[in-house]
Design a protein around this motif. Structure first.
Motif, PDB file in Angstrom:
ATOM      1  N   ASP A   1     -19.707   4.015   5.102  1.00  0.00           N
ATOM      2  CA  ASP A   1     -20.579   2.869   5.367  1.00  0.00           C
ATOM      3  C   ASP A   1     -19.790   1.560   5.302  1.00  0.00           C
ATOM      4  N   LEU A   2     -18.884   1.452   4.320  1.00  0.00           N
ATOM      5  CA  LEU A   2     -18.099   0.230   4.160  1.00  0.00           C
ATOM      6  C   LEU A   2     -17.195  -0.016   5.361  1.00  0.00           C
ATOM      7  N   ARG A   3     -16.693   1.064   5.964  1.00  0.00           N
ATOM      8  CA  ARG A   3     -15.768   0.925   7.086  1.00  0.00           C
ATOM      9  C   ARG A   3     -16.426   0.295   8.325  1.00  0.00           C
ATOM     10  N   LYS A   4     -17.736   0.179   8.333  1.00  0.00           N
ATOM     11  CA  LYS A   4     -18.419  -0.489   9.446  1.00  0.00           C
ATOM     12  C   LYS A   4     -18.132  -1.988   9.439  1.00  0.00           C
ATOM     13  N   THR A   5     -17.793  -2.520   8.254  1.00  0.00           N
ATOM     14  CA  THR A   5     -17.616  -3.968   8.132  1.00  0.00           C
ATOM     15  C   THR A   5     -16.310  -4.380   7.467  1.00  0.00           C
ATOM     16  N   SER A   6     -15.584  -3.442   6.870  1.00  0.00           N
ATOM     17  CA  SER A   6     -14.395  -3.822   6.096  1.00  0.00           C
ATOM     18  C   SER A   6     -13.273  -2.803   6.260  1.00  0.00           C
ATOM     19  N   GLU A   7     -12.039  -3.309   6.267  1.00  0.00           N
ATOM     20  CA  GLU A   7     -10.854  -2.457   6.335  1.00  0.00           C
ATOM     21  C   GLU A   7     -10.045  -2.530   5.043  1.00  0.00           C
ATOM     22  N   VAL A   8     -10.685  -2.937   3.935  1.00  0.00           N
ATOM     23  CA  VAL A   8      -9.969  -3.009   2.667  1.00  0.00           C
ATOM     24  C   VAL A   8      -9.378  -1.636   2.339  1.00  0.00           C
ATOM     25  N   PRO A   9      -8.106  -1.563   1.929  1.00  0.00           N
ATOM     26  CA  PRO A   9      -7.490  -0.265   1.621  1.00  0.00           C
ATOM     27  C   PRO A   9      -8.259   0.482   0.533  1.00  0.00           C
ATOM     28  N   ALA A  10      -8.245   1.814   0.632  1.00  0.00           N
ATOM     29  CA  ALA A  10      -8.982   2.637  -0.329  1.00  0.00           C
ATOM     30  C   ALA A  10      -8.194   3.893  -0.663  1.00  0.00           C
ATOM     31  N   LEU A  11      -8.271   4.281  -1.924  1.00  0.00           N
ATOM     32  CA  LEU A  11      -7.647   5.518  -2.403  1.00  0.00           C
ATOM     33  C   LEU A  11      -8.720   6.342  -3.090  1.00  0.00           C
ATOM     34  N   PHE A  12      -8.820   7.616  -2.721  1.00  0.00           N
ATOM     35  CA  PHE A  12      -9.820   8.503  -3.300  1.00  0.00           C
ATOM     36  C   PHE A  12      -9.273   9.226  -4.529  1.00  0.00           C
ATOM     37  N   LEU A  13     -10.108   9.308  -5.564  1.00  0.00           N
ATOM     38  CA  LEU A  13      -9.879  10.214  -6.689  1.00  0.00           C
ATOM     39  C   LEU A  13     -10.733  11.446  -6.426  1.00  0.00           C
ATOM     40  N   THR A  14     -10.116  12.619  -6.402  1.00  0.00           N
ATOM     41  CA  THR A  14     -10.890  13.803  -6.057  1.00  0.00           C
ATOM     42  C   THR A  14     -10.496  15.002  -6.900  1.00  0.00           C
ATOM     43  N   ALA A  15     -11.500  15.787  -7.262  1.00  0.00           N
ATOM     44  CA  ALA A  15     -11.255  17.060  -7.940  1.00  0.00           C
ATOM     45  C   ALA A  15     -11.206  18.188  -6.930  1.00  0.00           C
ATOM     46  N   MET A  16     -11.449  17.857  -5.661  1.00  0.00           N
ATOM     47  CA  MET A  16     -11.482  18.868  -4.611  1.00  0.00           C
ATOM     48  C   MET A  16     -10.065  19.222  -4.179  1.00  0.00           C
ATOM     49  N   SER A  17      -9.802  20.503  -4.044  1.00  0.00           N
ATOM     50  CA  SER A  17      -8.460  20.943  -3.677  1.00  0.00           C
ATOM     51  C   SER A  17      -8.387  21.503  -2.262  1.00  0.00           C
ATOM     52  N   GLU A  18      -9.527  21.705  -1.635  1.00  0.00           N
ATOM     53  CA  GLU A  18      -9.524  22.291  -0.300  1.00  0.00           C
ATOM     54  C   GLU A  18      -8.975  21.300   0.728  1.00  0.00           C
ATOM     55  N   THR A  19      -8.108  21.797   1.601  1.00  0.00           N
ATOM     56  CA  THR A  19      -7.483  20.941   2.610  1.00  0.00           C
ATOM     57  C   THR A  19      -8.518  20.261   3.486  1.00  0.00           C
ATOM     58  N   GLU A  20      -9.557  20.992   3.886  1.00  0.00           N
ATOM     59  CA  GLU A  20     -10.572  20.434   4.776  1.00  0.00           C
ATOM     60  C   GLU A  20     -11.288  19.256   4.127  1.00  0.00           C
ATOM     61  N   ASP A  21     -11.547  19.370   2.811  1.00  0.00           N
ATOM     62  CA  ASP A  21     -12.211  18.275   2.105  1.00  0.00           C
ATOM     63  C   ASP A  21     -11.325  17.029   2.084  1.00  0.00           C
ATOM     64  N   ARG A  22     -10.033  17.233   1.880  1.00  0.00           N
ATOM     65  CA  ARG A  22      -9.113  16.100   1.852  1.00  0.00           C
ATOM     66  C   ARG A  22      -9.026  15.440   3.225  1.00  0.00           C
ATOM     67  N   ILE A  23      -8.981  16.263   4.263  1.00  0.00           N
ATOM     68  CA  ILE A  23      -8.915  15.723   5.624  1.00  0.00           C
ATOM     69  C   ILE A  23     -10.158  14.899   5.925  1.00  0.00           C
ATOM     70  N   THR A  24     -11.320  15.392   5.490  1.00  0.00           N
ATOM     71  CA  THR A  24     -12.568  14.651   5.699  1.00  0.00           C
ATOM     72  C   THR A  24     -12.490  13.273   5.058  1.00  0.00           C
ATOM     73  N   GLY A  25     -11.948  13.220   3.841  1.00  0.00           N
ATOM     74  CA  GLY A  25     -11.810  11.940   3.157  1.00  0.00           C
ATOM     75  C   GLY A  25     -10.903  10.984   3.901  1.00  0.00           C
TER      76      GLY A  25
END
Length: 231
Positions: free
Chosen positions: A75-99
Motif C-alpha cells: 500500500d505504501l508503494r503507491k505513494t512512497s519509494e522510501v527504502p524498506a528492509l523486511f524482518l522475516t521468520a519465513m524461510s521459503e524462497t517463494e515467500d522471500r521473492i514475494t516480499g
C-alpha cells in the motif's frame, strides 16, 4: 542527510514490529550505531508517523497481526519509494521473492545478528546515496567515475588497485564526512579491516597528494578517522 554547516545528520529509521521486546532491542542497538530511531507497533501506528515525519529507511516485520508487513508496504508503494528492509521468520524462497516483489530493498531472516542488520541497512542507504549523487566526483585536479571506478588527474587516467578502488568508493560516497576504520570495514563488508585500512589509505595518498605527509584531499581527523575533502 545534511545539517547546519554541512554536517551530516544520522539517518532516521522507522522500526515497525508488534513484538515490543524486539522493538526495544532494535531501538537501543540502532541508536548505539548512530541512527535516529522511531518505533511503531503496527502498520496503523507507522502510517501516523509517516504523515508527519520523514524517514530514510523502514525496518518492517513481515508477520504482524492484522495488516501484515507485506500488505503495508504494498500500500505504501503507491505513494512512497522510501527504502524498506523486511524482518522475516519465513524461510521459503517463494515467500522471500514475494516480499522483494512488493518493493522491499532487502530482507533478513530471524533470528539475526544485530550487526548484520546494521550492515544491510548501511548498504541500502549507501546505494540510495550513490543513486542521488553524480557519478563523477571532482576534487582538485582529480575526478573519480564511481560507476566505472576510474580515477583521473587532469583528464589522464591514474592506475589504482582494486583495494584502492574500494577505498576511494567509500570516501567518495561519503565525501566531506569522517569515516572511521569501523565505518570503512562495515561499508566494505569486512573485506578490509584494522591496520590494513591504514596501509591502504597511505598508499592511496601517494596517488592523490603532492606530499602525502601533508594531505590536502585525503585528510586525517585525529582520533576519529579520515575525510575526503572535495570542497
Amino acid at each position: 542527510m545534511a545539517g547546519p554547516a554541512g554536517t551530516a545528520l544520522p539517518a532516521h529509521i522507522l522500526v515497525i514490529d508488534d513484538d515490543e521486546r524486539l522493538r526495544d532491542l532494535l531501538q537501543r542497538f540502532l541508536a548505539e550505531s548512530d541512527f535516529l530511531v522511531t518505533v511503531a507497533g503496527s502498520a496503523e501506528e507507522a502510517r501516523a508517523y509517516l504523515v508527519g515525519m520523514a524517514f530514510d529507511l523502514l525496518v518492517i516485520d513481515v508477520m504482524m497481526p492484522g495488516e501484515t508487513g507485506v500488505e503495508f508496504l504494498a500500500d505504501l508503494r503507491k505513494t512512497s519509494e522510501v527504502p524498506a528492509l523486511f524482518l522475516t521468520a519465513m524461510s521459503e524462497t517463494e515467500d522471500r521473492i514475494t516480499g522483494l516483489e512488493t518493493g522491499a530493498d532487502d530482507y533478513i531472516s530471524k533470528p539475526f545478528e544485530p550487526r548484520e542488520l546494521t550492515l544491510r541497512i548501511r548498504r541500502i542507504l549507501d546505494r540510495q546515496a550513490m543513486a542521488a549523487k553524480p557519478s563523477m566526483i571532482q576534487f582538485g585536479p582529480f575526478s573519480y567515475d564511481t560507476d566505472r571506478q576510474v580515477l583521473s588527474e587532469n583528464g589522464r587516467r591514474v592506475h589504482i588497485t582494486t583495494a584502492e578502488q574500494d577505498l576511494l568508493g567509500c570516501f567518495t560516497a561519503a565525501a566531506n564526512q569522517i569515516l572511521s576504520r569501523d565505518d570503512i570495514s562495515d561499508r566494505l563488508a569486512g573485506r578490509m579491516k584494522g591496520r590494513s585500512i591504514d596501509v591502504a589509505v597511505a598508499r592511496l595518498r601517494t596517488k592523490l597528494e603532492q606530499d602525502p605527509r601533508f594531505p590536502v584531499f585525503l585528510q586525517t581527523v585525529r582520533g576519529r578517522g579520515w575525510m575526503l575533502r572535495t570542497n
